[in-house]
Design an enzyme around this catalytic site. Sequence first.
Site, PDB file in Angstrom:
ATOM      1  N   TYR A 112       0.829  -1.209   0.000  1.00  0.00           N
ATOM      2  CA  TYR A 112       0.000   0.000   0.000  1.00  0.00           C
ATOM      3  C   TYR A 112       0.868   1.267   0.000  1.00  0.00           C
ATOM      4  O   TYR A 112       0.623   2.197  -0.766  1.00  0.00           O
ATOM      5  CB  TYR A 112      -0.910  -0.022   1.230  1.00  0.00           C
ATOM      6  CG  TYR A 112      -1.904   1.094   1.310  1.00  0.00           C
ATOM      7  CD1 TYR A 112      -3.122   1.023   0.639  1.00  0.00           C
ATOM      8  CD2 TYR A 112      -1.651   2.220   2.089  1.00  0.00           C
ATOM      9  CE1 TYR A 112      -4.055   2.047   0.732  1.00  0.00           C
ATOM     10  CE2 TYR A 112      -2.570   3.249   2.191  1.00  0.00           C
ATOM     11  CZ  TYR A 112      -3.777   3.160   1.510  1.00  0.00           C
ATOM     12  OH  TYR A 112      -4.688   4.186   1.604  1.00  0.00           O
TER      13      TYR A 112
ATOM     14  N   LYS B 263       0.933   4.077  -2.939  1.00  0.00           N
ATOM     15  CA  LYS B 263       0.522   5.447  -2.646  1.00  0.00           C
ATOM     16  C   LYS B 263       1.674   6.427  -2.837  1.00  0.00           C
ATOM     17  O   LYS B 263       1.456   7.596  -3.207  1.00  0.00           O
ATOM     18  CB  LYS B 263      -0.044   5.536  -1.227  1.00  0.00           C
ATOM     19  CG  LYS B 263      -1.387   4.820  -1.070  1.00  0.00           C
ATOM     20  CD  LYS B 263      -2.452   5.410  -1.984  1.00  0.00           C
ATOM     21  CE  LYS B 263      -3.821   4.853  -1.731  1.00  0.00           C
ATOM     22  NZ  LYS B 263      -4.859   5.451  -2.609  1.00  0.00           N
TER      23      LYS B 263
ATOM     24  N   GLY C 160      -4.731  11.634   6.147  1.00  0.00           N
ATOM     25  CA  GLY C 160      -4.336  10.831   7.292  1.00  0.00           C
ATOM     26  C   GLY C 160      -5.500   9.942   7.694  1.00  0.00           C
ATOM     27  O   GLY C 160      -6.220   9.415   6.842  1.00  0.00           O
ATOM     28  N   TYR C 161      -5.698   9.785   8.998  1.00  0.00           N
ATOM     29  CA  TYR C 161      -6.801   8.951   9.481  1.00  0.00           C
ATOM     30  C   TYR C 161      -8.118   9.708   9.365  1.00  0.00           C
ATOM     31  O   TYR C 161      -8.319  10.733  10.015  1.00  0.00           O
ATOM     32  CB  TYR C 161      -6.563   8.538  10.934  1.00  0.00           C
ATOM     33  CG  TYR C 161      -5.584   7.408  11.069  1.00  0.00           C
ATOM     34  CD1 TYR C 161      -5.993   6.086  10.898  1.00  0.00           C
ATOM     35  CD2 TYR C 161      -4.239   7.651  11.345  1.00  0.00           C
ATOM     36  CE1 TYR C 161      -5.091   5.035  11.013  1.00  0.00           C
ATOM     37  CE2 TYR C 161      -3.326   6.614  11.454  1.00  0.00           C
ATOM     38  CZ  TYR C 161      -3.764   5.301  11.296  1.00  0.00           C
ATOM     39  OH  TYR C 161      -2.860   4.271  11.394  1.00  0.00           O
TER      40      TYR C 161
END
Length: 241
Positions: free
Chosen positions: A147, A151, A178-179
């Site tokens: 991943y 990315k 981000g999260y």
Amino acid sequence: MSRVAVVTGGTRGIGAAISKALKDKGYKVAASYAGNDEAAQKFKSETGVNVYKWDVGNYEACAAGIKQVEADLGPVEILVNNAGITRDAMFHKMTPQMWKEVIDTNLTGLFNMTHPVWNGMRDRKFGRIVNISSINGQKGQAGQANYSAAKAGDIGFTKALAQEGARAGITVNVIAPGYIGTEMVRAIDPKVLAERIVPQIPVGRLGEPEEIARAVVFLASDDAGFITGSTLSANGGQYFS
């Protein structure tokens, strides 16, 4: 006439928020999805956004999908490459298939989607491409070699393509969230979220999908014509690139 926008992975999570935000701004939106027919039809009935099913990892499927969208709605002028999957494992346990599936969707998918719309954008002297990367493509993440590699590749793809598109009126930018408080993230054990994830975020909370969507809307607009090749980090201060 309203501009046509395609959002991959556009019926759930961040993609759904992006599709809705673009529609609210007057764009004609086509949201693609890969597998969850029930979620896609629910999204369509709730929002009125057109939905289309294809696998971004398959070039022929992308070309056919774009052709259908253009027949239905008109030339694609905005492309948001948002579709992404995870196949997490520590590297010593990662299989070639886990690597390939993530690279095919999260990196090759950008080529597969962008290539069929590129010449039309060049001919019309206008285009907006927004690629959704990740904080983990900037800093890396244990258990996500596949991943993180994909990315990070999205960012390199963006920078190279921005240079090619600039004189043709095409901007190419990347957002690295981000999260974000999607259904997937909120499914994490609340104790893990509260004790291990949120404390890493200086603003003290998860991001919201709508916050990423608003950034996409800006980068897709005429107002953002002088911004290209840029990476917009939207992570609450968790990581500075």
